[in-house]
Design a protein around this motif. Structure first.
Motif, mmCIF file in Angstrom:
data_model
loop_
_atom_site.group_PDB
_atom_site.id
_atom_site.type_symbol
_atom_site.label_atom_id
_atom_site.label_comp_id
_atom_site.label_asym_id
_atom_site.label_seq_id
_atom_site.Cartn_x
_atom_site.Cartn_y
_atom_site.Cartn_z
ATOM 1 N N PRO A 133 19.074 30.628 30.729
ATOM 2 C CA PRO A 133 19.605 30.358 31.923
ATOM 3 C C PRO A 133 20.682 31.441 31.985
ATOM 4 C CG PRO A 133 19.776 28.460 30.914
ATOM 5 C CD PRO A 133 18.758 29.181 29.833
ATOM 6 N N PRO A 134 21.357 32.010 32.632
ATOM 7 C CA PRO A 134 22.712 32.904 33.115
ATOM 8 C C PRO A 134 23.845 32.364 32.413
ATOM 9 C CG PRO A 134 21.546 32.828 35.166
ATOM 10 C CD PRO A 134 20.903 31.167 34.153
ATOM 11 N N GLU A 135 24.348 31.778 32.579
ATOM 12 C CA GLU A 135 25.540 30.706 31.765
ATOM 13 C C GLU A 135 24.900 30.999 30.440
ATOM 14 O OE1 GLU A 135 23.185 27.381 32.357
ATOM 15 O OE2 GLU A 135 23.425 29.053 33.309
ATOM 16 N N TRP A 136 24.496 30.956 29.471
ATOM 17 C CA TRP A 136 23.747 30.736 28.072
ATOM 18 C C TRP A 136 23.697 32.210 28.378
ATOM 19 C CZ3 TRP A 136 23.880 27.362 24.507
ATOM 20 C CH2 TRP A 136 23.666 26.097 24.827
ATOM 21 N N ARG A 137 23.112 33.167 28.554
ATOM 22 C CA ARG A 137 23.003 34.790 28.187
ATOM 23 C C ARG A 137 24.458 35.315 28.313
ATOM 24 N NH1 ARG A 137 19.328 34.712 32.428
ATOM 25 N NH2 ARG A 137 20.604 36.118 33.776
ATOM 26 N N ASP A 138 25.102 35.234 28.921
ATOM 27 C CA ASP A 138 26.574 35.336 29.381
ATOM 28 C C ASP A 138 27.509 35.295 28.462
ATOM 29 O OD1 ASP A 138 26.016 36.150 31.851
ATOM 30 O OD2 ASP A 138 26.719 35.045 33.018
ATOM 31 N N ALA A 139 27.829 33.605 27.917
ATOM 32 C CA ALA A 139 28.671 33.828 26.387
ATOM 33 C C ALA A 139 28.116 33.827 25.657
ATOM 34 C CB ALA A 139 28.061 31.706 26.647
ATOM 35 N N TRP A 140 26.491 33.940 25.182
ATOM 36 C CA TRP A 140 26.605 34.572 24.381
ATOM 37 C C TRP A 140 26.807 35.998 24.302
ATOM 38 C CZ3 TRP A 140 24.044 33.310 20.131
ATOM 39 C CH2 TRP A 140 23.115 34.109 18.646
ATOM 40 N N ALA A 141 26.659 36.996 25.119
ATOM 41 C CA ALA A 141 26.926 38.526 25.570
ATOM 42 C C ALA A 141 28.299 38.592 24.790
ATOM 43 C CB ALA A 141 26.670 39.217 26.588
ATOM 44 N N ALA A 142 28.811 37.514 24.940
ATOM 45 C CA ALA A 142 31.067 37.624 24.812
ATOM 46 C C ALA A 142 31.437 37.483 23.401
ATOM 47 C CB ALA A 142 31.304 36.614 25.966
ATOM 48 N N VAL A 143 30.370 36.692 22.584
ATOM 49 C CA VAL A 143 30.691 36.468 21.235
ATOM 50 C C VAL A 143 30.250 37.468 19.815
ATOM 51 C CG1 VAL A 143 30.786 34.265 21.940
ATOM 52 C CG2 VAL A 143 28.114 35.199 21.000
ATOM 53 N N ARG A 144 31.124 36.935 19.001
ATOM 54 C CA ARG A 144 31.475 38.337 18.313
ATOM 55 C C ARG A 144 31.138 37.442 16.345
ATOM 56 N NH1 ARG A 144 36.178 41.770 19.159
ATOM 57 N NH2 ARG A 144 36.191 41.576 16.437
ATOM 58 N N ALA A 145 30.106 38.030 15.520
ATOM 59 C CA ALA A 145 29.933 37.103 14.528
ATOM 60 C C ALA A 145 30.921 37.117 13.554
ATOM 61 C CB ALA A 145 28.989 37.619 13.974
ATOM 62 N N ASP A 146 31.984 38.100 13.899
ATOM 63 C CA ASP A 146 33.211 38.378 13.306
ATOM 64 C C ASP A 146 33.987 37.675 13.582
ATOM 65 O OD1 ASP A 146 33.568 40.580 14.993
ATOM 66 O OD2 ASP A 146 33.456 42.320 13.590
ATOM 67 N N SER A 147 34.261 36.803 14.738
ATOM 68 C CA SER A 147 35.443 36.242 15.344
ATOM 69 C C SER A 147 35.610 34.896 16.383
ATOM 70 C CB SER A 147 36.247 37.809 16.257
ATOM 71 O OG SER A 147 37.113 36.868 17.030
ATOM 72 N N PHE A 148 35.825 34.224 15.889
ATOM 73 C CA PHE A 148 35.379 32.732 16.547
ATOM 74 C C PHE A 148 36.284 32.629 17.515
ATOM 75 C CE2 PHE A 148 36.009 31.055 12.240
ATOM 76 C CZ PHE A 148 35.048 30.086 12.444
ATOM 77 N N THR A 149 37.432 33.934 17.989
ATOM 78 C CA THR A 149 37.661 34.044 19.383
ATOM 79 C C THR A 149 36.829 35.041 20.366
ATOM 80 O OG1 THR A 149 39.181 35.851 18.331
ATOM 81 C CG2 THR A 149 39.565 32.899 18.848
#
Length: 425
Positions: A409-425
């Motif tokens: 779903p779009p909300e999952w794709r957008d969130a996934w694209a915004a995160v990085r493995a080397d940062s919680f934020t």
């Protein structure tokens, strides 16, 4: 009016959720099927019950309470989480299976200045009763807050167990010193697994910002390193020693959190490598079925275990005056808790609840708890509308977050694209 009164009476008689049974039910198992916890990197997997004791520390609870909990766990064959207060002698007297929780204070495995001590950890983690290790990131009772043990409770015995000064208030920081990003968390998990001789290692959290957990999921997908278990603590978790506003208003409720964590792990294609345990007002066989239907593999309970132990919820946990001897270090008060009697109550509560759980999933046509599905759970939305939990909580397709297409779903794709493995934020 009479019409309004009759309408309310009808609503009260209608169940808002129920299980759909089968016309071809399975025989109720005579013995509880065990859940094997341990991923590919685990050399000593653990066969767990589907109901275990959630984290409660020696120091917060009396020696008698800890001993009774562990003795009950030994009698009925399930796991006892130590809480972040470390493994005390009272956890070891009766040999009940232990999940050793490592909190931000690293109690039982800390240096003088409060950092993690690998040698101290290995010494305790390799003990036979210690079956699993759990890193506490946050808890439902006070997420994002850390913990406080008042100095009045820090007796010489507790100070020795935790590795802290006698009589001084002990503060657990809200964050870990050993790591500060998702990749660091996974590295710490690997380190603890190696030091323990290959026992299952995972982490516990109360879900807050969803993207922070997705960052952990991305780190798993990119490194190939996974925990053996994840304990999801609902924001409805409680304790008499937590700030009231945090207990009442902070953290995702367990029902939503379990579904989210399960979906995220499915989305990165790693759900089959990780066991999900859940805690948050679990008390009955129906609670267990509902939680497993939403995506958990097993459940933990603290509140109901405390009630079986003799807690009357007097909310005196923080000032050392618990009237039942459960949450106090006052010898006179704790003496009133008869260990042998309370251990039998703990074992009996577990056995009866598991028996109800077995009867429920067998009546649904399931031969094993792993077959419990959200389609088995019905939810009434209003007087004329009923739906299943798989419609209310649609599952994320396996591997969909890693695919280039639009399967998530779009909300999952957008969130996934915004995160990085080397940062919680």
């Amino acid at each position: 009016t009479t019409l309004e009164w009759n309408r309310r009476q009808r609503q009260m008689c209608i169940r808002d959720r129920y299980l759909s049974h089968s016309l071809a039910p399975e025989p109720t198992p005579l013995v509880e099927p065990r859940l094997l916890i341990g991923g590919p990197e685990c050399a000593q997997p653990y066969a767990a019950s589907h109901l275990n004791i959630s984290a409660m520390s020696f120091g917060s609870l009396s020696a008698q309470a800890i001993e009774a909990l562990n003795w009950g766990a030994a009698q009925a064959g399930f796991a006892h989480n130590t809480g972040e207060g470390s493994v005390s002698p009272y956890h070891l007297i009766h040999g009940g299976d232990l999940t050793w929780q490592i909190g931000t204070g690293y109690f039982g495995c800390r240096t003088i200045d409060g950092n993690f001590d690998p040698d101290g950890f290995a010494e305790t983690a390799t003990l036979d009763p210690v079956k699993m290790i759990e890193i506490k990131l946050s808890q439902g009772a006070k997420p994002g807050h850390g913990g406080i043990l008042p100095g009045a409770k820090v007796t010489p015995e507790i100070a020795l167990t935790r590795g802290v000064p006698v009589g001084e208030t002990v503060v657990s920081p809200p964050v870990h010193r050993t790591f500060d990003d998702p990749i660091g968390l996974l590295g710490f998990i690997t380190q603890l697994r190696d030091l323990s001789g290959g026992k299952p290692v995972g982490f516990k959290l109360c879900v807050g910002r969803r993207r922070e957990f997705l960052a952990i999921a991305r780190a798993m997908a990119e490194t190939g390193t996974t925990p053996d278990l994840i304990t999801v603590d609902g924001g409805e978790g409680g304790t008499g020693a937590a700030p009231l506003e945090l207990s009442d208003h902070v953290g995702m409720p367990m029902r939503d959190a379990v579904h989210f964590v399960n979906s995220a792990l499915c989305g990165v294609g790693l759900r089959d490598r990780i066991r999900v345990l859940a805690s948050g007002k679990t008390a009955t066989g129906m609670d267990m079925v509902r939680t497993i239907a939403l995506g958990a593999d097993a459940t933990n309970a603290a509140r109901s275990m405390m009630l079986a132990l003799g807690c009357i919820q007097s909310r005196r946990c923080h000032d050392n005056t618990c009237p039942t001897g459960v949450a106090t270090q006052d010898p006179g008060r704790a003496r009133g808790l008869v260990v042998e009697d309370k251990a039998k109550r703990i074992a009996a509560y577990h056995q009866e609840t598991i028996e109800a759980f077995l009867e429920l999933f067998a009546s649904m046509g399931c031969s094993d708890p792993s077959e419990i599905d959200p389609r088995h759970l019905m939810r009434r939305l209003d007087e004329s509308t009923i739906t299943t939990y798989d419609q209310l909580y649609p599952a994320l397709p396996t591997g969909s977050l890693l695919e280039a297409g639009d399967t998530a779903p779009p909300e999952w794709r957008d969130a996934w694209a915004a995160v990085r493995a080397d940062s919680f934020t």
